[in-house]
Design a protein around this motif. Structure first.
Motif, PDB file in Angstrom:
ATOM      1  N   LEU A 130      24.086  -2.913  48.848  1.00 39.43           N
ATOM      2  CA  LEU A 130      25.032  -1.809  48.943  1.00 39.43           C
ATOM      3  C   LEU A 130      26.194  -2.243  49.827  1.00 39.43           C
ATOM      4  O   LEU A 130      25.991  -2.599  50.992  1.00 39.43           O
ATOM      5  CB  LEU A 130      24.327  -0.572  49.502  1.00 39.43           C
ATOM      6  N   LEU A 151      17.394   0.344  54.916  1.00 39.57           N
ATOM      7  CA  LEU A 151      17.280   1.409  53.910  1.00 39.57           C
ATOM      8  C   LEU A 151      15.909   1.344  53.234  1.00 39.57           C
ATOM      9  O   LEU A 151      15.238   2.357  53.049  1.00 39.57           O
ATOM     10  CB  LEU A 151      18.401   1.268  52.873  1.00 39.57           C
ATOM     11  N   ALA A 152      15.504   0.105  52.879  1.00 42.17           N
ATOM     12  CA  ALA A 152      14.204  -0.065  52.217  1.00 42.17           C
ATOM     13  C   ALA A 152      13.066   0.181  53.198  1.00 42.17           C
ATOM     14  O   ALA A 152      12.123   0.927  52.905  1.00 42.17           O
ATOM     15  CB  ALA A 152      14.108  -1.462  51.624  1.00 42.17           C
ATOM     16  N   GLN A 161      12.551   3.786  54.295  1.00 44.64           N
ATOM     17  CA  GLN A 161      12.035   4.610  53.205  1.00 44.64           C
ATOM     18  C   GLN A 161      10.536   4.369  52.992  1.00 44.64           C
ATOM     19  O   GLN A 161       9.787   5.295  52.745  1.00 44.64           O
ATOM     20  CB  GLN A 161      12.824   4.300  51.922  1.00 44.64           C
ATOM     21  N   LEU A 162      10.124   3.104  53.088  1.00 50.75           N
ATOM     22  CA  LEU A 162       8.754   2.758  52.705  1.00 50.75           C
ATOM     23  C   LEU A 162       7.755   2.896  53.849  1.00 50.75           C
ATOM     24  O   LEU A 162       6.568   3.049  53.621  1.00 50.75           O
ATOM     25  CB  LEU A 162       8.711   1.332  52.143  1.00 50.75           C
ATOM     26  N   ARG A 205      15.273  -8.260  51.785  1.00 51.56           N
ATOM     27  CA  ARG A 205      15.047  -6.831  51.579  1.00 51.56           C
ATOM     28  C   ARG A 205      13.773  -6.614  50.764  1.00 51.56           C
ATOM     29  O   ARG A 205      12.963  -5.748  51.071  1.00 51.56           O
ATOM     30  CB  ARG A 205      16.245  -6.206  50.849  1.00 51.56           C
TER      31      ARG A 205
END
Lengths: 311, 260
Positions: free
Chosen positions: A112, A123-124, A127-128, A173
């Motif tokens: 991004l 971000l990953a 979230q996880l 990532r």
């Protein structure tokens, strides 16, 4: 070169690969998978009757022409699209949608652009692993940034990075997601030869360390042979299908310089190339153009024949 | 050829351009347009309004920047409404093909309608001049925001959406973390164009409603036969519009860098 091509085919290789005999349940299984795009006369079969078993911890490479449906195959495994026929299974369950269990490294990095290296990975991770403490997540991200040697660039945005660095971020990532399986969709095809070689070595090192199941899709036979346990050629489309698998029984770690002179390596390469240039070759030159006007082509015309007859 | 010979060309050349136009203006007012006030007469008559820009001498006799301020406030109200309605509308248009097919024709028909046509309708709807003016500004300036946002949403690479899908981002998170930042540069181009239109509409709106502001002042001075002030208003409107556009352009450029 011609002498090499005429060398006798390797017949000693068993038809059943080792892992099939070792384990009754493959980790990933593709059964009679077909996928077409378009409707009516524009309908074009991309993949036709694919069968593939991958064992846990195995590194499999699929080599094929560009435009032969490699990315379609990857999207099927990632769960981004569903097959028209057949099933795609992982760990005994059918793949019905995308999941972080299968970490996909995209061909064009898919970072991004408004986020820094750190933020892209965060971000990953955020979230996880929402249950982890902030410090643990932070350390986890930093660990993977340093694993791909990008710590000095951690606060840079993608447009400030070279292609190789961007792909490293993308790999980091995906690895930071702790996936059970890595899907590498031509991850290095947009890079120059030297950067490619460096990243190939990095991918091998990472795989040696984690022993994750990896499926690599590439158009580079040498890259496939250098990294994979097993190389499977994908025939040229339309209606691409998998050719006979080639076991790569070269010792690891493989040295790219010495392996090039290894007669066994050359034999394996010819085996893959023989299929790709022979049986699995594209039927016509400029297949891309043909694909657009497919309805007027011979194969499609013959497919339409019964239609005419019934009238 | 040697255009970059002297370093001050970015200030000197525009100055020369302005001088050329002023000379042309002076010649015109001396020859074929006797009713056109000369540049120096305009300067003379405008001085009290320019030198004491915020003074209030009476309801219709105020410093030029005071009038500008009234106009800017009115624009800000209408523009805010335009963005609040236009941005979500653009998002929906960009995301839903069905919605786009349903509403695109009507948008294309409403878009070119002049503010002079909307204003009477606003007066009918709201009875008062200020809400009517805000209504007109909002309605006319909304479209660039709507269309650019829609284009921006449609231009989001499938890869970004695949990232969201692989990570199992919720709809809300996909909107906030992927769709919104990816669309922002396009949205801002829309915002900038919308602001330009909003400023364009204000004059027409004030002229017709007679509310205080640059446009209202312009119309009143026309009726009072003080033609110098018409020119003062024209120049002010132009300069303010230019400054607004430049300010938006600065923000926009920052976003474009982030997009690359």
């Amino acid at each position: 070169m011609s002498a090499l091509l005429e060398s006798p085919p390797i017949t000693a290789r068993s038809t059943e690969p080792d892992y099939v005999r070792m384990s009754s349940l493959p980790f990933v299984k593709l059964k009679h998978v077909s996928k077409s795009y378009g409707f009516g006369q524009q309908r074009r079969e991309v993949l036709k009757d694919l069968n593939l078993d991958i064992a846990r911890g195995e590194f499999v490479a699929i080599v094929g022409y560009s435009g032969s449906g490699k990315t379609t195959l990857m999207s099927l495994l990632a769960g981004l699209i569903r097959p028209d026929f057949g099933t795609v299974m992982m760990d005994g369950r059918e793949i019905t949608g995308p999941s972080p269990e299968r970490g996909l490294v995209f061909q064009n990095y898919s970072l991004l652009p408004w986020l820094t290296v750190f933020e892209n990975i965060a971000l990953a991770v955020d979230q996880l692993f929402p249950n982890w403490s902030k410090e643990k997540r932070q350390a986890h991200i930093e660990q993977y940034i340093s694993m791909v040697n990008l710590t000095p660039a951690r606060s840079k945005r993608p447009h400030e990075l070279s292609g190789g660095m961007r792909q490293r971020v993308s790999v980091a990532r995906t690895l930071a997601m702790n996936p059970e399986m890595l899907l590498l969709d031509e991850p290095l095809s947009a890079l120059d030869a030297l950067t490619r070689a460096t990243l190939q070595d990095e991918i091998e090192q990472i795989w040696e360390r984690d022993r994750k199941t990896v499926l690599l899709i590439t158009n580079d036979v040498d890259e496939a042979l250098l990294l994979a346990d097993r190389v499977i050629p994908l025939s040229a489309g339309p209606g691409a299908t998998l050719g006979p698998a080639v076991e790569v029984d070269l010792d690891r770690p493989r040295n790219r310089k010495t392996v090039q002179r290894d007669p066994h390596f050359k034999r394996l390469r010819n085996e893959v190339l023989d299929y790709l240039l022979g049986e699995g070759a594209r039927k016509k030159p400029h297949r891309e153009n043909v694909a657009v006007i497919a309805p007027r082509d011979e194969p499609s015309a013959s497919r339409r024949q019964p239609f005419v007859v019934s009238n | 050829m040697n255009e970059r010979k002297f370093r001050g060309d970015w200030i000197v050349l525009p100055f020369l351009g302005i001088v050329a136009v002023v000379v042309l203006w002076a010649i015109s007012s001396k020859t074929w347009a006797p009713n056109l006030p000369t540049p120096w007469k305009t300067w003379e008559v405008s001085q009290p309004y320019l030198m004491k820009p915020f003074e209030k001498r009476g309801e219709l006799d105020q410093g030029i920047l005071r009038f500008t301020w009234y106009s800017l406030i009115l624009v800000a109200k209408g523009y805010t409404i335009a963005l609040l309605i236009g941005t979500p509308l653009g998002f929906v248009l960009g995301m839903s093909k069905m919605f786009a097919k349903t509403f695109d024709p009507i948008i294309q028909i409403l878009r070119p309608v002049s503010p002079l046509a909307w204003l009477p309708l606003g007066l009918v709807l709201f009875q008062k001049s200020e809400p009517a003016a805000i209504f007109t500004i909002a309605l006319c300036s909304m479209w660039p925001t709507v269309l650019n946002t829609a284009v921006g949403v449609r231009a989001i690479p499938q890869d970004y959406l695949n990232v969201a899908r692989v990570l199992n981002l919720s709809r809300m998170k996909t909107l906030l973390k992927i769709l919104l930042p990816a669309t922002l540069p396009y949205m801002f181009t829309g915002f900038r164009l919308s602001l330009g239109i909003a400023w364009l509409v204000i004059v027409a709106a004030e002229m017709l409603t007679g509310s205080p502001g640059v446009g209202g002042f312009l119309w009143q001075e026309y009726n009072s036969l003080i033609y110098e002030h018409i020119i003062l208003c024209i120049v002010t409107i132009g300069v303010i519009g230019f400054i607004l556009d430049r300010l938006m352009g600065l923000v926009e450029r920052r976003l474009q860098v982030a997009k690359a």
